[in-house]
Design a protein around this motif. Sequence first.
Motif, PDB file in Angstrom:
ATOM      1  N   LEU A   1       5.127  48.544   3.558  1.00 28.38           N
ATOM      2  CA  LEU A   1       3.942  49.444   3.828  1.00 28.38           C
ATOM      3  C   LEU A   1       3.029  49.814   2.732  1.00 28.38           C
ATOM      4  N   LEU A   2       3.635  50.219   1.812  1.00 28.33           N
ATOM      5  CA  LEU A   2       2.819  50.572   0.522  1.00 28.33           C
ATOM      6  C   LEU A   2       2.057  49.530  -0.245  1.00 28.33           C
ATOM      7  N   LEU A   3       2.732  48.285  -0.247  1.00 31.22           N
ATOM      8  CA  LEU A   3       2.122  47.107  -0.784  1.00 31.22           C
ATOM      9  C   LEU A   3       1.104  46.625   0.137  1.00 31.22           C
ATOM     10  N   SER A   4       1.275  46.615   1.517  1.00 31.63           N
ATOM     11  CA  SER A   4       0.291  46.238   2.388  1.00 31.63           C
ATOM     12  C   SER A   4      -0.978  47.067   2.424  1.00 31.63           C
ATOM     13  N   VAL A   5      -0.667  48.496   2.274  1.00 29.27           N
ATOM     14  CA  VAL A   5      -2.070  49.259   2.159  1.00 29.27           C
ATOM     15  C   VAL A   5      -2.705  49.310   0.691  1.00 29.27           C
ATOM     16  N   GLY A   6      -1.883  49.038  -0.289  1.00 30.54           N
ATOM     17  CA  GLY A   6      -2.396  48.852  -1.548  1.00 30.54           C
ATOM     18  C   GLY A   6      -3.268  47.662  -1.682  1.00 30.54           C
ATOM     19  N   GLN A   7      -2.757  46.560  -1.193  1.00 35.43           N
ATOM     20  CA  GLN A   7      -3.483  45.243  -1.111  1.00 35.43           C
ATOM     21  C   GLN A   7      -4.641  45.343  -0.583  1.00 35.43           C
ATOM     22  N   THR A   8      -4.677  45.888   0.843  1.00 35.23           N
ATOM     23  CA  THR A   8      -5.977  46.022   1.480  1.00 35.23           C
ATOM     24  C   THR A   8      -7.007  46.808   0.993  1.00 35.23           C
ATOM     25  N   LEU A   9      -6.776  48.240   0.319  1.00 30.89           N
ATOM     26  CA  LEU A   9      -7.550  48.875  -0.307  1.00 30.89           C
ATOM     27  C   LEU A   9      -7.958  48.042  -1.810  1.00 30.89           C
ATOM     28  N   GLN A  10      -7.200  47.306  -2.187  1.00 33.32           N
ATOM     29  CA  GLN A  10      -7.918  46.340  -3.229  1.00 33.32           C
ATOM     30  C   GLN A  10      -8.805  45.651  -2.844  1.00 33.32           C
ATOM     31  N   LEU A  11      -8.710  44.805  -1.683  1.00 37.40           N
ATOM     32  CA  LEU A  11      -9.703  44.027  -1.226  1.00 37.40           C
ATOM     33  C   LEU A  11     -11.023  44.948  -0.804  1.00 37.40           C
ATOM     34  N   VAL A  12     -10.702  45.785  -0.264  1.00 40.56           N
ATOM     35  CA  VAL A  12     -12.081  46.710  -0.120  1.00 40.56           C
ATOM     36  C   VAL A  12     -12.700  46.859  -1.460  1.00 40.56           C
ATOM     37  N   ALA A  13     -11.968  47.408  -2.323  1.00 47.43           N
ATOM     38  CA  ALA A  13     -12.661  47.623  -3.602  1.00 47.43           C
ATOM     39  C   ALA A  13     -13.263  46.428  -4.092  1.00 47.43           C
ATOM     40  N   LEU A  14     -12.769  45.138  -4.059  1.00 44.84           N
ATOM     41  CA  LEU A  14     -13.482  44.002  -4.503  1.00 44.84           C
ATOM     42  C   LEU A  14     -14.584  43.682  -3.907  1.00 44.84           C
ATOM     43  N   LEU A  15     -14.765  44.232  -2.489  1.00 43.19           N
ATOM     44  CA  LEU A  15     -16.097  44.061  -1.667  1.00 43.19           C
ATOM     45  C   LEU A  15     -17.456  44.984  -2.328  1.00 43.19           C
ATOM     46  N   HIS A  16     -16.882  46.067  -2.838  1.00 41.82           N
ATOM     47  CA  HIS A  16     -18.054  46.882  -3.417  1.00 41.82           C
ATOM     48  C   HIS A  16     -18.023  46.934  -4.972  1.00 41.82           C
ATOM     49  N   THR A  17     -17.190  46.527  -5.641  1.00 38.22           N
ATOM     50  CA  THR A  17     -17.339  46.643  -7.138  1.00 38.22           C
ATOM     51  C   THR A  17     -16.806  45.299  -7.714  1.00 38.22           C
ATOM     52  N   SER A  18     -16.979  45.277  -9.165  1.00 38.09           N
ATOM     53  CA  SER A  18     -16.525  43.976  -9.639  1.00 38.09           C
ATOM     54  C   SER A  18     -15.115  44.059  -9.938  1.00 38.09           C
ATOM     55  N   VAL A  19     -14.860  42.600 -10.258  1.00 39.68           N
ATOM     56  CA  VAL A  19     -13.388  42.277 -10.503  1.00 39.68           C
ATOM     57  C   VAL A  19     -12.857  43.149 -11.823  1.00 39.68           C
ATOM     58  N   THR A  20     -13.575  43.340 -12.617  1.00 45.22           N
ATOM     59  CA  THR A  20     -13.325  44.079 -13.912  1.00 45.22           C
ATOM     60  C   THR A  20     -13.002  45.238 -13.483  1.00 45.22           C
ATOM     61  N   SER A  21     -13.624  45.945 -12.719  1.00 49.02           N
ATOM     62  CA  SER A  21     -13.469  47.481 -12.428  1.00 49.02           C
ATOM     63  C   SER A  21     -12.119  47.424 -11.675  1.00 49.02           C
ATOM     64  N   VAL A  22     -11.898  46.651 -10.803  1.00 52.14           N
ATOM     65  CA  VAL A  22     -10.822  46.588 -10.090  1.00 52.14           C
ATOM     66  C   VAL A  22      -9.576  46.477 -10.859  1.00 52.14           C
TER      67      VAL A  22
END
Length: 292
Positions: free
Chosen positions: A225-246
């Motif tokens: 569950l932690l990895l699922s949430v972490g990966q989903t949040l990571q995808l949302v982050a990539l939508l709003h900022t750069s690969v470098t920042s993520v």
Amino acid sequence: MGELFALLSAACYGLAGVTIARSRNQRRGDGGVFLSVLMTALLTGALWLLVGPETALQSGTTGKNALALFALAGVFATVLGRLFMYRSTEILGPVAAAMLRRLIPFFAIPLAILMIGDWPGPAELLGGVLVVAGMFFFAGGAAPLGTLAGVLLGLLSAASYALSYSLRKLGLLQLPDPLLATCVGAMAGCLCYVGWALLSGNKDKCTRLHDLFADRSPRFLGTGLLLSVGQTLQLVALLHTSVTSVALIGALDVLFSALFAALLLRQRLRPTLSRMMATLLVGLGTALLLLN
């Protein structure tokens, strides 16, 4: 906003590293790797249906290209990256394995430049340098890297995750749907695990498939569950900022791993000069990235 989601994702990955280390002696099958990917697919798929799939279904050919990129990214992240991360963490422990994941930006930045033309800005570079320097101050020399196998697995995990970032960003530029991106990637990962179980090994197929579900105790499911949430949040982050920042903010998972290890595994964190320097550098670097 994207940087905040990346920070929350790093916290999830940091805590997951601790739970993986805590449950390694209970492993009977794959350690819950397959179940964690399956949980990611089910969770994000359900959320995507609740939010509404109309935009993705109307995207035509461009959507198909994006789905292919999401699937390929899923193979690198949920199959190669996650499997190598599990095994590296079991061998090295949560903090040392997280130290190696700090190398993700060193793979991600040149890949993002080559594949997307995503050049980091001055604030990103300065903030990233401060964060990475702070991470080395914090954990450098505090946790031995252990065996060569664990180090190699950690490096392979970092490189796999870095490549997945750029592939996902390419897909999100064409189809800005992070829930769908996560779900498609996880489904592709599930197919790879099932296919590998059916085609490899000396055991019969039923036994190999059973091994995928052997580790389903609450501790393993919590990690998933932690990895699922972490990966989903990571995808949302990539939508709003750069690969470098993520990628750079993702390096903070070593800090979260150490803090959660101190709380859950009762590993003492001594207030040394290097760790105080690390706190200052990480704070300044993260502030620059968030403000940027």
